[in-house]
Design a protein around this motif. Sequence first.
Motif, PDB file in Angstrom:
ATOM      1  N   ARG A  26       0.873  -1.172   0.000  1.00 54.48           N
ATOM      2  CA  ARG A  26       0.000   0.000   0.000  1.00 54.48           C
ATOM      3  C   ARG A  26       0.907   1.218   0.000  1.00 54.48           C
ATOM      4  O   ARG A  26       1.618   1.456   0.979  1.00 54.48           O
ATOM      5  N   VAL A  58       1.407   5.392  -0.570  1.00 53.00           N
ATOM      6  CA  VAL A  58       0.837   6.729  -0.661  1.00 53.00           C
ATOM      7  C   VAL A  58       1.976   7.670  -1.007  1.00 53.00           C
ATOM      8  O   VAL A  58       2.884   7.861  -0.199  1.00 53.00           O
ATOM      9  N   ASP A  59       1.971   8.187  -2.244  1.00 55.14           N
ATOM     10  CA  ASP A  59       2.962   9.191  -2.614  1.00 55.14           C
ATOM     11  C   ASP A  59       4.384   8.694  -2.353  1.00 55.14           C
ATOM     12  O   ASP A  59       5.161   9.338  -1.632  1.00 55.14           O
ATOM     13  N   VAL A  88       2.887  -4.322   3.335  1.00 53.96           N
ATOM     14  CA  VAL A  88       3.912  -3.288   3.455  1.00 53.96           C
ATOM     15  C   VAL A  88       3.306  -1.959   3.032  1.00 53.96           C
ATOM     16  O   VAL A  88       2.854  -1.820   1.893  1.00 53.96           O
ATOM     17  N   ALA A  89       3.276  -0.989   3.944  1.00 58.77           N
ATOM     18  CA  ALA A  89       2.759   0.339   3.638  1.00 58.77           C
ATOM     19  C   ALA A  89       3.917   1.321   3.592  1.00 58.77           C
ATOM     20  O   ALA A  89       4.750   1.340   4.491  1.00 58.77           O
ATOM     21  N   VAL A  90       3.951   2.121   2.521  1.00 52.47           N
ATOM     22  CA  VAL A  90       5.003   3.121   2.364  1.00 52.47           C
ATOM     23  C   VAL A  90       4.326   4.453   2.101  1.00 52.47           C
ATOM     24  O   VAL A  90       3.514   4.568   1.187  1.00 52.47           O
ATOM     25  N   VAL A  91       4.653   5.444   2.904  1.00 50.00           N
ATOM     26  CA  VAL A  91       3.964   6.731   2.847  1.00 50.00           C
ATOM     27  C   VAL A  91       4.968   7.873   2.718  1.00 50.00           C
ATOM     28  O   VAL A  91       5.852   8.045   3.569  1.00 50.00           O
ATOM     29  N   GLY A  92       4.844   8.638   1.610  1.00 53.53           N
ATOM     30  CA  GLY A  92       5.562   9.901   1.515  1.00 53.53           C
ATOM     31  C   GLY A  92       7.072   9.794   1.489  1.00 53.53           C
ATOM     32  O   GLY A  92       7.749  10.603   2.108  1.00 53.53           O
ATOM     33  N   LEU A  93       7.617   8.830   0.759  1.00 51.60           N
ATOM     34  CA  LEU A  93       9.075   8.698   0.661  1.00 51.60           C
ATOM     35  C   LEU A  93       9.470   8.553  -0.801  1.00 51.60           C
ATOM     36  O   LEU A  93       8.836   7.806  -1.545  1.00 51.60           O
ATOM     37  N   VAL A 129      12.613  -0.807   0.272  1.00 52.94           N
ATOM     38  CA  VAL A 129      12.101  -1.588   1.399  1.00 52.94           C
ATOM     39  C   VAL A 129      12.123  -3.056   0.988  1.00 52.94           C
ATOM     40  O   VAL A 129      11.456  -3.444   0.027  1.00 52.94           O
ATOM     41  N   VAL A 134      15.613  -1.201   5.115  1.00 50.36           N
ATOM     42  CA  VAL A 134      15.041   0.051   4.628  1.00 50.36           C
ATOM     43  C   VAL A 134      16.202   0.968   4.302  1.00 50.36           C
ATOM     44  O   VAL A 134      17.034   1.273   5.163  1.00 50.36           O
ATOM     45  N   LEU A 151       3.876  -3.881   7.941  1.00 58.61           N
ATOM     46  CA  LEU A 151       5.075  -3.055   8.044  1.00 58.61           C
ATOM     47  C   LEU A 151       4.736  -1.670   7.514  1.00 58.61           C
ATOM     48  O   LEU A 151       4.116  -1.546   6.467  1.00 58.61           O
ATOM     49  N   VAL A 188       6.542   2.044   6.488  1.00 58.43           N
ATOM     50  CA  VAL A 188       7.744   2.845   6.289  1.00 58.43           C
ATOM     51  C   VAL A 188       7.298   4.230   5.845  1.00 58.43           C
ATOM     52  O   VAL A 188       6.606   4.377   4.839  1.00 58.43           O
TER      53      VAL A 188
END
Lengths: 366, 366
Positions: free
Chosen positions: A306, A308-309, A322-327, A332, A341, B339, B341
Amino acid sequence: MTSDAGSPGDVDHLWAVIPAGGAGTRLWPLSRRTDPKFLHDLTGTGRSLLQATVDRLAPLVEDRVVVVTGEPHRAAVRRQLPALPDDAVVAEPSPRDSMAAIGLAAALLERRDPEAVLGSFAADHVITDPQDFRRVVRRAVGAAREDWLVTIGIEPTGPATGFGYVREGAALAGHEGVHVARAFVEKPPAEVAAAYVASGEYRWNAGMFLVRPSVLLDLLGRWHPHFAVDLRRIAAEPSLLPDLWPGLPRIALDHAVAEPAADAGRVAVVPGAFGWDDVGDFASLAGMLPADRDGLRVLGDATAVRAVDATGLVVPAGGRTVAVVGLDDVVVVDTGDALLVTSTDRAQEVKAVVAALQEEGRGELL
Amino acid sequence: MTSDAGSPGDVDHLWAVIPAGGAGTRLWPLSRRTDPKFLHDLTGTGRSLLQATVDRLAPLVEDRVVVVTGEPHRAAVRRQLPALPDDAVVAEPSPRDSMAAIGLAAALLERRDPEAVLGSFAADHVITDPQDFRRVVRRAVGAAREDWLVTIGIEPTGPATGFGYVREGAALAGHEGVHVARAFVEKPPAEVAAAYVASGEYRWNAGMFLVRPSVLLDLLGRWHPHFAVDLRRIAAEPSLLPDLWPGLPRIALDHAVAEPAADAGRVAVVPGAFGWDDVGDFASLAGMLPADRDGLRVLGDATAVRAVDATGLVVPAGGRTVAVVGLDDVVVVDTGDALLVTSTDRAQEVKAVVAALQEEGRGELL
C-alpha cells in the motif's frame, strides 16, 4: 525461449559454462549465503536469474551447459534446471573464485570435446535483449575458434565506477565487429570513467569470455603453471577433486588470465549493447522493474503493498502487508527474518550491515 | 510510583475516571482495533500508556479509579491493572464517544460518593513530570469542589494545529493559579495558532476535566436533557445499560458540555506545564524517545536494529532484524503482519493507509 529470427540454429561445439556463486551481499536480505542471488527471480518474470541465463543460452548450446556451483547449492540448482543432464552441474567443494570454477569446466570440456568452444556467463546477470546477445556471442565464437580469448565488452550507458573496463584496439581482420583488446583496466574513479566513456574506446568488462578450453588452460599455464596442471589432473581423475581443490589459488579469471593475456596481445573484444545489468544492488534492481503510475516498483506481490505518494522499490517477500507513505527513492526489502530500509542512492552500503552482522556472529541472517 | 515530596497524601473523594478508547489509527500498524494504543508501552518504560496513567494518578486517588473501556478490551485492561478492584473497570457495550463514557462514570460516582470530585484523564497520553501534574490536579480539585467545571490547560510549547485551545480569562478569586475560561476554540490554522500562542492567553485543550459528578450531569442536562436522564437511569439500574446505551448520542464531552459551559461562565482553567504529549502519531512518539548517538530512536529491542547513518524512529515489533541505511527522519514500524515505512513529517498520513485497507475489506489488519 525467444526465437532467433534469421539466425542459424545452435552453434556446433559451443558449451555454456555458468559459474553460479557469490552471495550477492548488496542484495541482502533478499540474497543470502544459503539462498543466493542467482536462485532468485529478481525480474518478476517467474524465472530465476540462473534459469533466465540458461534460457538465454539454450538456442546457442541446446543442453551443452555446465553450471559450476558450490556444493551447498547443487540440489537447488538441479531443482531449478530439471531438463539438464545430470552431469551438467559441477559442484565445487569450496569457493575458489572464478578461475578455478571456469578452469575446472575448461579442463573437463578439453577432454570431452576437442572442438569445444567454452563461453562463460555469470548466473546472476540480466540481459534485456537476448536475441542481440546471441548475435554477439555467435560473432565471438568465430574469433575463439581461431584461438583468441574473446571477451564481450558492454557498450557503456554511462560513466560507471562499479565495473572494470576493457580498451578496444584495432579491428581483427576477417571478423566483423571484433577488435583486438589493448588492456583490461580496474574500476576507475568517476573522472577517469567519464574520460573512458568519452573516448569511445572503452567497454564494460562483464566477465563474459569465449575461448577454446585448451587455449584458456595453456594461457593459465603461462602465468600459473601449477594451477593449470592441477585442473587437468582433476579432469583426468575426478576422485582427486577433494584433495586438489583446496590448494587451488583464489583468484578471478580476469586477473589470472585475461589481464596478462591482453598485455600479450591474445585477447579480442566484441562490443555488445543488449541491455546488460549485473543487478549489483537494489538501485540496479529497481531500474529493471516497471514503475506503477506513481513511480513505485514492486518485486513480488504488488497487492501486498500500500503506497501513498512513494517512489522507489518495495520487495514484499515476508508475507506481510507493506505500507510506504511519503518517501522518494526508498528501498524496502521485507523477508521472513530480516527487513532492510534504505534509499536507492545508499543501496551499496547494505554491505556495511552485512559486515556488522557477520562480525557480531549473526551468521543465521547472512 | 513517583513520590510527591512536600505534597500531602491522596485527595479525599477524588476519583480518577480514565476513558480508554480510540484505535490510535495514526499509530498503525502498532496500534490496532483489537490492541489499541493505550495497551502499548510506547515509552520503553515497561508500562503501557494505561498503566502509566494509573501509576501517575495513584498518589492522588489510591484505588479510586474507574476505567471506562470497550467490552472487547475489558479483559486486557483487567490483566494490565490487576491491583484495581473488580468494579474499577466499566465496559461500554459499544463506542459512544467521551461524553457517554465519562458521563456514565459520573452517574455511577454521583450515587456512590456524594462528595466525589471526578477527574477525567485519557488513557493514552504521556506526561513527563507526573509530580508537577499532580500539583496542578490538586489545585484544580479546589475549584471543582466549588462547582466549577475545571479543565487543565496545557502551556503550548509551539503553535500546534492538531489541538483545540482554551482561552484563559480573569483569575479566580481565592484559587491561586486558577482562571475563568473564556472559551474553547477548535483546532486552528497555523497562523491563528501562532497568534494564540503569542497572545499568552491560550492553552492546549488536553481533555482533562475535574468536576463534581452532579455538576457535570446537571450541565449536560441543560443542553442534552435526555442524555443526562438516561445516564442517571443506567447508574440507578445497571441492567438498563444494554437497552439505553445504543441510544446515547455520539458526542465528545467538549462539545456536549465544556464549550457551552464556558460560554455560560461555568468553566475554570488551571494552566499546566508538565510535559504533556498525546502521542498522536509516530513523529510525536519519536520525540519522546531518547536518541542514540547518531540520532536514531528505537522503541523496543534496540539489539534488533542495525542502523548505518540513519535518524528517525524504528519499532522492531515483528521479531525481525531491521536494518536502516542512509535515511533521515525515517519511521519504520515492523509488526508480525504489517510493516509501515514513512517519514516523521508524513507520519500523519498513515491514516490514508488505514482508510484504504478498511475500504478494501482488510479488517484483519486494522
